[in-house]
Write a protein that holds these residues in place. Structure first.
Motif, short mmCIF file in Angstrom:
data_model
loop_
_atom_site.label_atom_id
_atom_site.label_comp_id
_atom_site.label_asym_id
_atom_site.label_seq_id
_atom_site.Cartn_x
_atom_site.Cartn_y
_atom_site.Cartn_z
N GLY A 78 0.86 -1.06 0.09
CA GLY A 78 0.01 -0.04 -0.01
C GLY A 78 0.81 1.34 0.07
N GLU A 79 1.99 1.26 0.76
CA GLU A 79 3.00 2.31 0.89
C GLU A 79 3.48 2.44 -0.59
N ILE A 80 3.89 1.44 -1.27
CA ILE A 80 4.47 1.59 -2.55
C ILE A 80 3.33 1.97 -3.40
N TYR A 81 2.18 1.67 -3.43
CA TYR A 81 1.13 2.16 -3.98
C TYR A 81 1.08 3.82 -4.11
N LEU A 82 1.01 4.27 -2.78
CA LEU A 82 0.92 5.71 -2.79
C LEU A 82 2.14 6.51 -3.01
N THR A 83 3.23 6.05 -2.77
CA THR A 83 4.42 6.68 -3.21
C THR A 83 4.68 6.42 -4.75
N GLY A 106 6.27 -4.41 -13.72
CA GLY A 106 5.20 -5.26 -13.59
C GLY A 106 4.46 -5.41 -12.28
N PHE A 107 5.16 -5.13 -11.24
CA PHE A 107 4.68 -5.34 -10.02
C PHE A 107 3.95 -3.84 -9.53
N LEU A 108 4.54 -2.88 -9.93
CA LEU A 108 3.83 -1.47 -9.87
C LEU A 108 2.49 -1.57 -10.43
N ALA A 109 2.49 -2.03 -11.85
CA ALA A 109 1.15 -2.17 -12.36
C ALA A 109 0.28 -3.14 -11.65
N SER A 110 0.69 -4.20 -11.19
CA SER A 110 -0.19 -5.05 -10.27
C SER A 110 -0.72 -4.47 -8.96
#
Length: 138
Positions: A78-83, A106-110
């Protein structure tokens, strides 16, 4: 909360818990699996003599067991999604830069797909409740 910069992480733990342990549901499993795969790959690439390898395989709190606990993965993703996806960088959402915050495309897209849909569902629920309240059905 040890520091204000971990507030978003702790809030994501609350979301996980309050919405039925999302971190342990089937919908989160593919993101969880990809995250763990990326961490294991980073540790492997770092080499046996690296501090990352020692930390990952160590017996202190921040080791493989901790970093792969589903609740921790949910909050960290969730932190990765936000930042990394939403570009939020402020005093309550400022995770450290380390191997436990992978930025593989690919991970960021997921991550974007999972958390985007999750937060959209929260917004939809809120709007429906507001409408019900305005209509007097709540």
């Amino acid at each position: 909360v040890r520091t204000p910069s971990s507030m978003a992480h702790e809030y994501l733990h609350m979301i996980d818990h309050e919405h039925g342990n999302l971190s342990r549901k089937a919908g989160f499993q593919p993101l969880y699996n990809k995250y763990v795969e990326l961490l294991e790959d980073a540790v492997s690439k770092a080499g046996r003599d690296s501090p990352i390898h020692a930390q990952w395989n160590g017996n202190k709190k921040y080791n493989r067991q901790y970093y792969t606990e589903p609740t921790e993965v949910f909050a960290r993703c969730g932190e990765i999604y936000l930042t990394a996806v939403r570009n939020v960088h402020n005093s309550i959402c400022m995770p450290e830069e380390s191997f436990v915050y992978p930025k593989e495309p690919g991970f960021l897209a997921s991550t974007e797909a999972y958390y985007g849909a999750l937060f959209e569902s929260f917004a939809k629920e809120r709007k429906e409740k507001e409408k019900d309240h305005e209509d007097g059905t709540a």
